[in-house]
Structures are given as structure tokens and as C-alpha cells.
Scaffold this motif. Sequence first.
Motif, mmCIF file in Angstrom:
data_model
loop_
_atom_site.group_PDB
_atom_site.id
_atom_site.type_symbol
_atom_site.label_atom_id
_atom_site.label_comp_id
_atom_site.label_asym_id
_atom_site.label_seq_id
_atom_site.Cartn_x
_atom_site.Cartn_y
_atom_site.Cartn_z
ATOM 1 N N PRO A 145 62.893 68.920 23.286
ATOM 2 C CA PRO A 145 62.133 69.358 22.109
ATOM 3 C C PRO A 145 61.942 68.211 21.129
ATOM 4 O O PRO A 145 62.854 67.411 20.911
ATOM 5 C CB PRO A 145 63.009 70.457 21.499
ATOM 6 C CG PRO A 145 64.360 70.256 22.078
ATOM 7 C CD PRO A 145 64.202 69.565 23.393
ATOM 8 N N SER A 146 60.760 68.147 20.577
ATOM 9 C CA SER A 146 60.488 67.122 19.555
ATOM 10 C C SER A 146 61.169 67.546 18.258
ATOM 11 O O SER A 146 61.663 68.671 18.134
ATOM 12 C CB SER A 146 58.981 67.005 19.321
ATOM 13 O OG SER A 146 58.515 68.212 18.750
ATOM 14 N N GLU A 147 61.130 66.660 17.276
ATOM 15 C CA GLU A 147 61.709 66.974 15.973
ATOM 16 C C GLU A 147 61.025 68.203 15.361
ATOM 17 O O GLU A 147 61.676 69.095 14.815
ATOM 18 C CB GLU A 147 61.516 65.752 15.063
ATOM 19 C CG GLU A 147 62.267 65.823 13.761
ATOM 20 C CD GLU A 147 63.779 65.710 13.967
ATOM 21 O OE1 GLU A 147 64.196 65.154 14.996
ATOM 22 O OE2 GLU A 147 64.517 66.212 13.106
ATOM 23 N N GLU A 148 59.708 68.211 15.469
ATOM 24 C CA GLU A 148 58.948 69.336 14.903
ATOM 25 C C GLU A 148 59.354 70.642 15.584
ATOM 26 O O GLU A 148 59.502 71.678 14.931
ATOM 27 C CB GLU A 148 57.437 69.111 15.081
ATOM 28 C CG GLU A 148 56.849 68.056 14.166
ATOM 29 C CD GLU A 148 57.063 66.649 14.688
ATOM 30 O OE1 GLU A 148 57.660 66.486 15.787
ATOM 31 O OE2 GLU A 148 56.653 65.695 13.989
ATOM 32 N N GLU A 149 59.536 70.575 16.892
ATOM 33 C CA GLU A 149 59.910 71.789 17.631
ATOM 34 C C GLU A 149 61.322 72.257 17.259
ATOM 35 O O GLU A 149 61.595 73.451 17.195
ATOM 36 C CB GLU A 149 59.783 71.542 19.137
ATOM 37 C CG GLU A 149 58.330 71.489 19.576
ATOM 38 C CD GLU A 149 58.134 70.918 20.981
ATOM 39 O OE1 GLU A 149 57.011 71.024 21.495
ATOM 40 O OE2 GLU A 149 59.096 70.351 21.549
ATOM 41 N N ILE A 166 62.625 71.865 14.333
ATOM 42 C CA ILE A 166 62.512 72.481 12.994
ATOM 43 C C ILE A 166 61.990 73.912 13.133
ATOM 44 O O ILE A 166 62.514 74.837 12.504
ATOM 45 C CB ILE A 166 61.602 71.628 12.075
ATOM 46 C CG1 ILE A 166 62.266 70.271 11.792
ATOM 47 C CG2 ILE A 166 61.317 72.346 10.753
ATOM 48 C CD1 ILE A 166 61.362 69.243 11.129
ATOM 49 N N LEU A 167 60.990 74.084 13.991
ATOM 50 C CA LEU A 167 60.472 75.444 14.222
ATOM 51 C C LEU A 167 61.570 76.326 14.819
ATOM 52 O O LEU A 167 61.717 77.489 14.460
ATOM 53 C CB LEU A 167 59.265 75.412 15.178
ATOM 54 C CG LEU A 167 57.981 74.792 14.625
ATOM 55 C CD1 LEU A 167 56.903 74.751 15.710
ATOM 56 C CD2 LEU A 167 57.461 75.565 13.424
ATOM 57 N N TYR A 204 64.038 77.430 12.148
ATOM 58 C CA TYR A 204 63.540 78.487 11.263
ATOM 59 C C TYR A 204 63.035 79.713 12.043
ATOM 60 O O TYR A 204 62.429 80.600 11.446
ATOM 61 C CB TYR A 204 62.419 77.938 10.380
ATOM 62 C CG TYR A 204 62.910 77.003 9.296
ATOM 63 C CD1 TYR A 204 63.897 77.411 8.406
ATOM 64 C CD2 TYR A 204 62.396 75.720 9.164
ATOM 65 C CE1 TYR A 204 64.349 76.551 7.410
ATOM 66 C CE2 TYR A 204 62.838 74.864 8.174
ATOM 67 C CZ TYR A 204 63.818 75.280 7.295
ATOM 68 O OH TYR A 204 64.265 74.440 6.307
ATOM 69 N N GLU A 214 60.598 80.045 13.984
ATOM 70 C CA GLU A 214 59.146 80.206 13.852
ATOM 71 C C GLU A 214 58.480 79.997 15.209
ATOM 72 O O GLU A 214 58.960 79.223 16.038
ATOM 73 C CB GLU A 214 58.586 79.153 12.877
ATOM 74 C CG GLU A 214 58.937 79.403 11.430
ATOM 75 C CD GLU A 214 58.031 80.460 10.776
ATOM 76 O OE1 GLU A 214 57.149 81.040 11.456
ATOM 77 O OE2 GLU A 214 58.233 80.717 9.580
ATOM 78 N N ALA A 215 57.376 80.662 15.402
ATOM 79 C CA ALA A 215 56.609 80.479 16.627
ATOM 80 C C ALA A 215 55.854 79.155 16.546
ATOM 81 O O ALA A 215 55.758 78.557 15.487
ATOM 82 C CB ALA A 215 55.631 81.628 16.784
ATOM 83 N N GLY A 216 55.333 78.728 17.667
ATOM 84 C CA GLY A 216 54.513 77.512 17.658
ATOM 85 C C GLY A 216 55.093 76.421 18.532
ATOM 86 O O GLY A 216 54.396 75.502 18.921
ATOM 87 N N LEU A 249 69.935 70.381 6.615
ATOM 88 C CA LEU A 249 69.323 71.548 5.976
ATOM 89 C C LEU A 249 70.383 72.401 5.272
ATOM 90 O O LEU A 249 70.107 72.996 4.230
ATOM 91 C CB LEU A 249 68.530 72.372 6.995
ATOM 92 C CG LEU A 249 67.271 71.643 7.491
ATOM 93 C CD1 LEU A 249 66.569 72.432 8.584
ATOM 94 C CD2 LEU A 249 66.304 71.362 6.348
#
Lengths: 223, 271
Positions: B10-14, B16-17, B20, B22-24, B52
Motif C-alpha cells: 500500500p502507498s502512503e495515501e492508501e 491513510i485511507l 481512516y 475510507e474507501a478509495g 496521528l
Amino acid sequence: MDESDAAAVARACAGDTDAFRVLVDRYSRKVFRLAYRMTRNEHDAEDVVQESFLRAYRRLKQFESRSSFGTWIFRIAVNAALDLTRKLGRYEQAEQQMPEPEGGAHSLFQLPAPDPTPDRLLLSGELKHKVESVLASLSPQVRTAFVLRHYEGMSIEEIGSILGLKGSATKNSIYRAVQKLRKELEPLVVAQSGEPPPARGELGSTGSKGRSHERCEESETSQ
Amino acid sequence: MKDVRKVKHPSEEELILYHYAEAGGPPRAVVTEHMEVCEPCRTRYRELQAVLAAAEVVEAPARSEDFEDEVWRRLVPRLEAAPQESLWQRFFAGPGAPRLWAPVGAVVAVGVLVVGAFLAGRFWPGQPQPQGEAQVQPVSAQSRERILLVAVGDHLERSQMVLVELVNAKPQRTVDISAERQRAEDLVPTNRLYRLTAERSGETGVANLLDELERTLIEIAHSPSRLSSPEFEDLRRRVEAQGILFKVRVVDSQVHERERKAIEDLSRKSS
């Protein structure tokens, strides 16, 4: 049983101020928390609470039940807080004052403190100050998106609706806030957990897919 | 043990999702499973969690138990002083009237007041008042300004809502924008009225914004009620490219600030 927001709004629209009070009782604390995190000042946050409910009262007939009252009052509060901070120029000032630590993100480790343990840092409020400084250095949009997601637990969809942003732009705002927090806080936090701080760039400025793959590949090959 | 190389990191953005919920990103179970077997990703995630969690130190100061009472005590006099619903609004929002008429009625009523007040101020500003004779009080310049600001502020809020809903509409095979289209159509005549009033009052900034807004509203009002996905994307892109939403927000904020000052000035004078 508690009256629903929609029912309270309907009664308040019909001129029943007690019904509006139900909404004030239900949301004023939440609006204060949001406003404080945006303005970082108790008095300003209280003013934002007043202004938000006043605006909501005046526009109550424009409220459509398609969104929740909570989302609506938050949208009003965000705008009121942004108006106030813009007017007072607080964030602009804070952004200018945001100290860029010499030597980058690890400089707190180099402070000549007699006993710079994480507990001491925490107790002295240094970590809190650091977090506040980072939040203050963010653009209003990025900061608001992060505050709503992280502290208020709102979904990306709700935040997008409040800020008038698409999902991708909302996500991007949150990534940017988290990246900045990581950059500034990671050294402190990793020390607190008793682990050594990561080598500079090892985590990438947080977010580099390529780098994260490299780390995993390295570990895999060593297994 | 699973072969980590076969699983996408998973990337950093993934992450973070994932944090939280979150979907995406990739399915949550896939990321969880991956981290069970990938130590570096697990470490990255722990570090992210730690950062966080540290951000939680920024707590809003606790309020007293009677905080809500205090908010209400301060609010009540301001609510009483808040602009009351006009007769026109009551008429249009009365029983049996469609809900849509309420805001339209308000806008028309305020528009009539604005234009009337504007014309009154423009053509009969300095006529001598005979002494001792009962006179109808003319609308003062400050009252005129306040009425105009309130009306324009409300109009901008409504326009903003239409634009926000349009920009945030979920892309589907066909997108139904009939509600936004109808509201844009309703907003065009009042927008024109305010634009002309602003031009005549020398409010160039507001007039320019209303001019741009009018073109956007007309474009939305003239669009078909149902758009194919590419048509909708095209419309959305055009609206976004104009940056009209941002401009509306900025001017709306300025208008509200002036409105607040106008109210303060008026109340200072009346006291």
C-alpha cells in the motif's frame, strides 16, 4: 425520546425558538471544538459559535433536509471561522511565524535539553506546540479538511460537501496535512515509542510508493 | 508464510485511507492481510498511527457544564434582532404555496425593496424637507446598503449551493441535474436585478462577479435536465475552469463582513 433534528428545524421554522434551542444544545459544543481547532483561540471560537447559530437561524428556511443539520451547521461554522481568521489575519501571521527548524525535521532531537525524554516533551507542551504550529502552517483548506476528518471524524464525502471540493481534492488535502505532520512529528513520536528515528528519507517524505516498495523488497530479499 | 512479493504494497495515501477506514484504496481486508506478512509496511503503518495519535494532543479546552445555556443566553438577543421574515416571504411560504416559492418570494421582495430604495436614493436624494410637515421617512443610505448586502449575500449563498451540488454530483451514466437547472433558472432574473443595481451603485467588484455568475447560471439553466456522463463532465469542467465557485465564496465573505459592519453602524447610531 429525543426530537430529531429535522423535526426541530421544522418547528423552529414555524417560529418556535425553543426548537432552535434544541439544536443549539445539541451542536454548540461540537461547533466550539471545531471552531477552536480552526481559530486556536477560545474567545474567537466562542464568537464563531455565536455567529454560526445566528447565520443558521436567519437562513433556517433555506435549509433543505437533503443534508443533515449537523453537516449544515458545520459548513456555516467553517465559513464563519474562515471569515474571522481572515479578518484577524491570525493564520497569515502564524504561517509567517512558523519556525522552520534548522537541520530539518530532526532538530528537536538535537536540542540541548537536560532530559529530553518524550514524556518531558509531552508534559512541557512542546509536542502540542509543534502540532499547533504544523496545523497553523497549513492552508485554510488543507487544515479544515484535516480537522474535520481527524478530529471530527467526518467522512471524505461530508468534508467535500462542506468545503465544496470533489473527493479527490478532499483526499489530497488530507494527505498533504498528514504528510506535513509526519515530516514534523515523526522524530518526536518515534522516539516516544522507544524506536530510533528512521533514517532521513527512508520513509520518503511519506507517500512515495516507489520508496515503500524498495523497503519491502529489501526486507524480502533479506529473509 | 505468504510470499510478500506477490502482494501490492500500500502507498502512503492508501495507508491513510486505511487508517481512516475510507474507501478509495484497495479493499481493507487486502491491506490488513498484507500488513500481517509485510514487516516494513507494518512499521510504516505503526509510525503513521503514532503520528496521528500524537496529533490528538491538540484538544479544545473543556467548557463548563452550562456552556449551552451560556451560548443560548448570548444568542437570544441577537436572534431577536435578526432580520425578521418579511410579509412577502410569509405570503409565498404560506400554506399551499410550493416550497420553491419561499426563497423566490424573499428574493423578489427584497429585490423590489432594493430597487425601490436605490431609485428613491438616486432620484430624490437631496429634496428639501419642509419644516414641521409630517414626512414619510426616506430610506437612508445605510439602510439601503444593508438591504442590498443582505439580499446579495443570500443570493450568493443560494448560487453557491447550486454550484457546489453540481460540482459534487456523482458521475453516473446519466446525471439528472433537473433540480440544479431549475434553481439556476430561478436565480437568473434576480441575479440580473442585483447586477444592474450593483453597477448603478458603483459596486464594480460585485457587479463583475454577478456578471460572471449570470453567465454560469444561464449555462446551467440552458443545459438539458439529464446529461450523459461526458456531457456532465464537460459542464462541470467548464464551471470549474471559470473558478466561479471560489470567486462567489470570496465575494460572499466580503459581503457578509460589510453586512455585519453596516448592522453595527446602524445599531450604534440608533442607540
